[in-house]
Design an enzyme around this catalytic site. Structure first.
Site, PDB file in Angstrom:
ATOM      1  N   HIS A 119     -50.016 -90.150  12.047  1.00  0.00           N
ATOM      2  CA  HIS A 119     -50.991 -90.817  11.182  1.00  0.00           C
ATOM      3  C   HIS A 119     -50.337 -91.881  10.294  1.00  0.00           C
ATOM      4  CE1 HIS A 119     -49.012 -87.443   9.397  1.00  0.00           C
ATOM      5  NE2 HIS A 119     -49.180 -88.000   8.217  1.00  0.00           N
ATOM      6  N   ASP A 282     -56.459 -89.226  14.792  1.00  0.00           N
ATOM      7  CA  ASP A 282     -55.365 -89.989  14.169  1.00  0.00           C
ATOM      8  C   ASP A 282     -54.572 -90.823  15.177  1.00  0.00           C
ATOM      9  OD1 ASP A 282     -54.131 -87.878  15.473  1.00  0.00           O
ATOM     10  OD2 ASP A 282     -52.451 -87.856  14.076  1.00  0.00           O
ATOM     11  N   ASP A 284     -51.909 -90.450  17.091  1.00  0.00           N
ATOM     12  CA  ASP A 284     -51.567 -89.924  18.414  1.00  0.00           C
ATOM     13  C   ASP A 284     -52.604 -88.929  18.929  1.00  0.00           C
ATOM     14  OD1 ASP A 284     -50.796 -88.153  16.414  1.00  0.00           O
ATOM     15  OD2 ASP A 284     -49.159 -87.316  17.584  1.00  0.00           O
ATOM     16  N   ASP A 286     -53.911 -86.159  17.901  1.00  0.00           N
ATOM     17  CA  ASP A 286     -53.848 -84.695  17.825  1.00  0.00           C
ATOM     18  C   ASP A 286     -54.601 -84.144  16.616  1.00  0.00           C
ATOM     19  OD1 ASP A 286     -51.969 -85.550  15.985  1.00  0.00           O
ATOM     20  OD2 ASP A 286     -50.323 -84.306  16.745  1.00  0.00           O
ATOM     21  N   ARG A 287     -54.903 -85.007  15.642  1.00  0.00           N
ATOM     22  CA  ARG A 287     -55.680 -84.526  14.490  1.00  0.00           C
ATOM     23  C   ARG A 287     -57.155 -84.831  14.686  1.00  0.00           C
ATOM     24  NH1 ARG A 287     -52.425 -85.577   8.912  1.00  0.00           N
ATOM     25  NH2 ARG A 287     -50.412 -84.847   9.651  1.00  0.00           N
ATOM     26  N   LYS A 381     -51.741 -79.529  18.754  1.00  0.00           N
ATOM     27  CA  LYS A 381     -53.095 -79.621  18.238  1.00  0.00           C
ATOM     28  C   LYS A 381     -53.781 -80.760  18.991  1.00  0.00           C
ATOM     29  CE  LYS A 381     -51.677 -82.162  14.051  1.00  0.00           C
ATOM     30  NZ  LYS A 381     -50.210 -82.087  14.064  1.00  0.00           N
TER      31      LYS A 381
HETATM   32  C1  G16 Z   1     -47.412 -82.826  11.666  1.00  0.00           C
HETATM   33  C2  G16 Z   1     -47.285 -81.430  12.174  1.00  0.00           C
HETATM   34  C3  G16 Z   1     -48.311 -80.554  11.535  1.00  0.00           C
HETATM   35  C4  G16 Z   1     -48.236 -80.643  10.019  1.00  0.00           C
HETATM   36  C5  G16 Z   1     -48.337 -82.084   9.593  1.00  0.00           C
HETATM   37  C6  G16 Z   1     -48.110 -82.296   8.118  1.00  0.00           C
HETATM   38  O1  G16 Z   1     -48.617 -83.366  12.091  1.00  0.00           O
HETATM   39  O2  G16 Z   1     -47.443 -81.369  13.567  1.00  0.00           O
HETATM   40  O3  G16 Z   1     -48.086 -79.261  11.978  1.00  0.00           O
HETATM   41  O4  G16 Z   1     -49.256 -79.913   9.444  1.00  0.00           O
HETATM   42  O5  G16 Z   1     -47.362 -82.842  10.262  1.00  0.00           O
HETATM   43  O6  G16 Z   1     -46.814 -81.976   7.806  1.00  0.00           O
HETATM   44  P1  G16 Z   1     -46.214 -82.293   6.393  1.00  0.00           P
HETATM   45  O7  G16 Z   1     -47.083 -81.576   5.414  1.00  0.00           O
HETATM   46  O8  G16 Z   1     -44.810 -81.754   6.464  1.00  0.00           O
HETATM   47  O9  G16 Z   1     -46.285 -83.785   6.179  1.00  0.00           O
HETATM   48  P2  G16 Z   1     -48.672 -84.823  12.700  1.00  0.00           P
HETATM   49  O10 G16 Z   1     -50.107 -85.021  13.052  1.00  0.00           O
HETATM   50  O11 G16 Z   1     -48.155 -85.725  11.620  1.00  0.00           O
HETATM   51  O12 G16 Z   1     -47.749 -84.772  13.872  1.00  0.00           O
END
Ligand code: G16
Length: 553
Positions: A119, A282, A284, A286-287, A381
């Protein structure tokens, strides 16, 4: 210096400090990755740590952000030089994170390299990222990411192959030395997997009946997936998917599906004559964020609703084995698990922690407060999956999003939930704040906060969360400070592991209300006392110099 043998050259390099992967891979500014040999060092470390890649299949793609195409060419040449037998690369360097996971599993690849900073903003001045996914399709566990990091601290050379760039814009098969490169359609394998899980005819009928949806792909990776599946296969009218073409700089926006960065979507769903359903994904893909007409759904509630209704969905009708959530995610899903008598696991933040539980068949659904939900269909995810789950639920119940969620609260109670982020805080100040909190933990235990004028709470537990993986026995410490009250209310503090500028302090707030009469209270109001407690205990304002959070979700 570079020594050439049969197209393979060995290039001398020097160590770059700071290549330790964070919550999800190595994320840095594009300009950091553009330094000579920076990307190459990390990629060689992957090949050195995973010798099985020699002679095996690698999946390669990313979220479409700036520098992806250049990085794909670099990695293809390094893969050829390191003896990889076959690379499946997404057309145009594009593969969503869940699609990488799906393709690794489907084609029994050894692993995959995902080029994404999720993101985080993109473009020449934005962020870039790289992460390695293992054979189960999921993010490499800490044991492997740490070994990769260690390899980057001693690296002195890497291997590459001298050849012209591969045409990754067209589907087809190519060779690079002895290695086969197949440029694949990024969507088809993933779409087929979705069709097996959800009742596409029911969703088609829902759209055909005139129901409307707005899917905001935020100019990122989910666009081609959502367009092909939702508008193409499911027959939603053209224009249902907006910002559906991935742009290298995400149109200059922040591809993070939350009410702050997806404010345009929120505005559309709050307008008169709003669509029935809204969703965003987001960078990529996954969110996910889902919302109904005039109604926001928190990610924690979304997970709980999915768990409670899984039996209604084709792919989960046989029952779910259990559920898991990251520690800061609200306990809404715990309430469902309790009632349905399902095992419920609490893991540290990071999707990689769900992998072992999913592989062992202990859980079927997982979720995080950071707009991430998924299941055992892949090991990441999955944003589009979550949206299809909700669409399926709307189609077969005939209810609105608001009706589904408010009925859920009536049955299980409401877990008010919010996260306050303080972004780009001075790193020393953020570390000082966490150390200050840690120092208070022993004295907080059992403390009546009302005596300090801090709201009617007594602390039941104050600790620094540590996780013992029940499958491989590994222990992960310092995963967030939890202050849990006797009524189940919680304040949790963590420093983000995905930011690239200074530190990001995350404060997670949760309060349970069983009484339906309380359910309509505005969230920040319901959490007010806990917000004050968080600020007092952590001295947020004085230590960060910030009067207010950067992002409130
Ligand atoms: C990644 C991880 C998630 C995590 C998120 C936020 O998501 O895959 O498991 O919840 O980061 O992490 P942090 O609180 O350490 O910033 P993504 O979508 O950024 O790959």
């Amino acid at each position: 210096m570079s020594v050439l043998t049969m197209g393979v050259s060995t290039v001398t390099t020097q160590v770059y400090a700071g290549q330790r992967p964070g919550t999800s891979g190595l994320r840095k500014k594009v300009t950091v990755f553009q330094q000579p040999h920076y990307l190459e060092n990390f990629v060689q470390a992957i090949f050195d740590v995973v010798p099985e890649l020699k002679g095996g299949t690698l999946v390669l793609g990313g979220d479409g952000r700036y520098h992806n195409r250049a990085a794909v060419q670099t990695i293809l040449k390094m893969a050829a030089a390191n003896g990889v037998a076959r690379v499946l690369v997404g057309q145009g360097a594009l593969l969503s994170t869940p699609a990488v996971s799906c393709i690794i599993r489907k084609y029994a690849a050894v692993g995959g390299i995902v080029l994404s900073a999720s993101h985080n903003p993109g473009g020449p001045d934005g962020d870039f990222g790289i992460k390695y996914n293992v054979t189960n399709g999921g993010p490499a566990p800490e044991k492997i990411t740490e070994a990769i990091y260690q390899a980057t601290t001693t690296i002195s050379e890497y291997k590459t192959y001298s050849a012209a760039d591969i045409d990754i814009e067209s589907l087809g098969e190519y060779t690079l030395g002895d290695m086969q490169v197949i440029v694949i359609d990024p969507v088809s394998d993933y779409a087929e997997l979705m069709e097996g899980l959800f009742d596409f005819s029911a969703i088609r009928a829902w759209f055909a009946s005139g129901k409307r949806m707005r899917f905001d792909a935020m100019s990122a990776a989910s666009g081609p997936y959502a367009t092909r599946i939702i508008e193409g296969i499911l027959g939603a009218p053209k224009g249902t998917v907006v910002n559906g073409i991935p742009l290298e700089d995400f149109g200059g926006l922040h591809p993070d599906p939350n009410p702050v960065y997806a404010d345009d979507l929120v505005a559309h769903l709050m307008a008169t004559n709003a669509p029935d359903f809204g969703a965003a994904s987001d960078g990529d893909a996954d969110r996910n964020m889902v919302l109904g007409r005039n109604f926001l759904v928190t990610p924690s509630d979304s997970l709980a609703v999915m768990a409670a209704n899984a039996k209604l969905i084709k792919g989960y009708a046989a029952g779910i084995a259990g559920v898991a959530r990251s520690m800061p995610t609200s306990c809404a899903v715990d309430a469902v698990a309790k009632k349905l008598n399902l095992p419920c696991f609490e893991t540290p933040t990071g999707w990689k922690f769900f992998g072992n539980l999913l592989d062992a068949g202990k859980v079927t659904l997982c979720g995080e407060e950071s707009y991430g939900t998924g299941s055992n269909h892949v090991r990441e995810k999955d944003g589009v999956w979550a949206v299809l789950f909700w669409l399926n639920l709307l189609a077969i119940t005939g209810k609105s999003v608001e009706e589904i969620v408010t009925a859920h609260w009536q049955e299980y109670g409401r877990h008010f939930y919010s996260r306050h982020d303080y972004e780009a805080v001075d790193t020393a100040a953020a570390n000082g704040l966490m150390a200050h909190l840690r120092s208070q933990l022993p004295s907080l235990q059992g403390k009546n906060l009302q005596e300090q004028g801090l709201g009617a709470f007594t602390v039941a537990l104050a600790d620094d969360f540590a996780y013992d993986d029940p499958i491989d026995g590994s222990r992960s410490e310092q995963q967030g400070i939890r202050i849990i009250m006797t009524d189940g209310s919680r304040v949790v503090f963590r420093l983000s592991g995905t930011g690239t500028e200074g530190a990001t302090l995350r404060v997670y707030l949760e309060k349970f209300a069983a009484d339906v009469a309380q359910h309509g209270v505005e969230t920040q109001k319901a959490l007010h006392d806990l917000i004050v407690i968080a600020d007092q205990l952590a001295q947020i304002k004085t230590r960060t110099g910030r009067d207010a959070a950067t992002v409130v979700t």
